[in-house]
Scaffold this motif. Structure first.
Motif, PDB file in Angstrom:
ATOM      1  N   GLY A   1       0.809  -1.220   0.000  1.00  0.00           N
ATOM      2  CA  GLY A   1       0.000   0.000   0.000  1.00  0.00           C
ATOM      3  C   GLY A   1       0.843   1.271   0.000  1.00  0.00           C
ATOM      4  O   GLY A   1       0.557   2.223  -0.728  1.00  0.00           O
ATOM      5  N   SER A   2       1.893   1.302   0.793  1.00  0.00           N
ATOM      6  CA  SER A   2       2.691   2.527   0.909  1.00  0.00           C
ATOM      7  C   SER A   2       3.978   2.490   0.084  1.00  0.00           C
ATOM      8  O   SER A   2       4.574   3.525  -0.177  1.00  0.00           O
ATOM      9  N   GLY A   3       4.403   1.288  -0.278  1.00  0.00           N
ATOM     10  CA  GLY A   3       5.657   1.162  -1.021  1.00  0.00           C
ATOM     11  C   GLY A   3       6.896   1.150  -0.145  1.00  0.00           C
ATOM     12  O   GLY A   3       8.018   1.135  -0.643  1.00  0.00           O
ATOM     13  N   TYR A   4       6.708   1.170   1.164  1.00  0.00           N
ATOM     14  CA  TYR A   4       7.859   1.143   2.075  1.00  0.00           C
ATOM     15  C   TYR A   4       8.424  -0.263   2.193  1.00  0.00           C
ATOM     16  O   TYR A   4       7.681  -1.249   2.235  1.00  0.00           O
ATOM     17  N   VAL A   5       9.735  -0.326   2.281  1.00  0.00           N
ATOM     18  CA  VAL A   5      10.432  -1.584   2.487  1.00  0.00           C
ATOM     19  C   VAL A   5      11.203  -1.468   3.788  1.00  0.00           C
ATOM     20  O   VAL A   5      11.901  -0.480   4.023  1.00  0.00           O
ATOM     21  N   THR A   6      11.071  -2.475   4.628  1.00  0.00           N
ATOM     22  CA  THR A   6      11.819  -2.515   5.877  1.00  0.00           C
ATOM     23  C   THR A   6      12.771  -3.690   5.804  1.00  0.00           C
ATOM     24  O   THR A   6      12.369  -4.796   5.457  1.00  0.00           O
ATOM     25  N   VAL A   7      14.042  -3.422   6.119  1.00  0.00           N
ATOM     26  CA  VAL A   7      15.051  -4.467   6.059  1.00  0.00           C
ATOM     27  C   VAL A   7      15.689  -4.607   7.443  1.00  0.00           C
ATOM     28  O   VAL A   7      16.012  -3.612   8.085  1.00  0.00           O
ATOM     29  N   PHE A   8      15.836  -5.830   7.883  1.00  0.00           N
ATOM     30  CA  PHE A   8      16.500  -6.119   9.147  1.00  0.00           C
ATOM     31  C   PHE A   8      17.798  -6.845   8.841  1.00  0.00           C
ATOM     32  O   PHE A   8      17.856  -7.683   7.949  1.00  0.00           O
TER      33      PHE A   8
END
Length: 178
Positions: free
Chosen positions: A4-11
């Motif tokens: 929906g937002s296009g955000y990517v979270t990487v750990f």
């Protein structure tokens, strides 16, 4: 990935800022001291060289970590380096006493190795989850350096004293995590 937002979270693993480490000292005197240490290590008996190699392994592991893990790895490095009996910290205190020209009693009081060993025991044997400040990691690594210089009979850098003289070094607060 949030569609929906296009955000990517990487750990990923934590990495330490290289700027947090002291700059390498490549002065002629320091390089000469390193060369002297290398020669002395090469002349040690095989068992001692192997133990020293293991101590360096744990020391390097500590430098790549932080907090409780770095504290324990630093202690393991120091233990492998100086403690031939896993419960006797006297050889560490004796090395520091020789390095700093103090009596054993003065050394015990000044450097607090027994209290650090007690903190390590509380973590390892009692399972206490204790906060470990970076300065304690630095301090154990400095003690390692001082003990190593004593072991190799080379000019010490007095690293533990340098850490103790840093502004704001308060051994009580460091050990309690406050």
């Amino acid at each position: 990935f949030d569609i929906g937002s296009g955000y990517v979270t990487v750990f990923g693993p934590v990495s330490l800022n290289p700027g947090a480490s002291p700059k390498p000292n490549f002065s002629r005197a320091n390089v000469a001291l390193i060369n002297e240490a290398v020669k002395k290590i090469a002349n040690l008996e095989e068992r001692t060289r192997s133990r020293l190699g293991l101590a360096f392994h744990w020391y390097e592991e500590a430098l790549r970590d932080s907090g409780r893990d770095a504290f324990l790895k630093s202690w393991i490095a120091l233990e492998v380096l100086a403690m031939l009996d896993s419960t006797n910290i006297r050889p560490i205190n004796e090395a520091l006493a020789r390095t700093y020209g103090k009596t054993i009693d003065e050394t015990i009081k000044t450097f607090g190795v027994g209290r650090i060993f007690g903190l390590r025991s509380r973590i390892v044997h009692d399972g206490e989850v204790l906060p470990i400040k970076f300065v304690l990691e630095e301090y154990i690594q400095a003690i390692f350096a001082d003990v190593l210089c004593d072991m190799l009979q080379i000019t010490p850098y007095y690293q533990a004293e340098i850490i103790r003289n840093k502004h704001g070094f308060d051994f009580e607060k460091i050990l309690t995590g406050n």
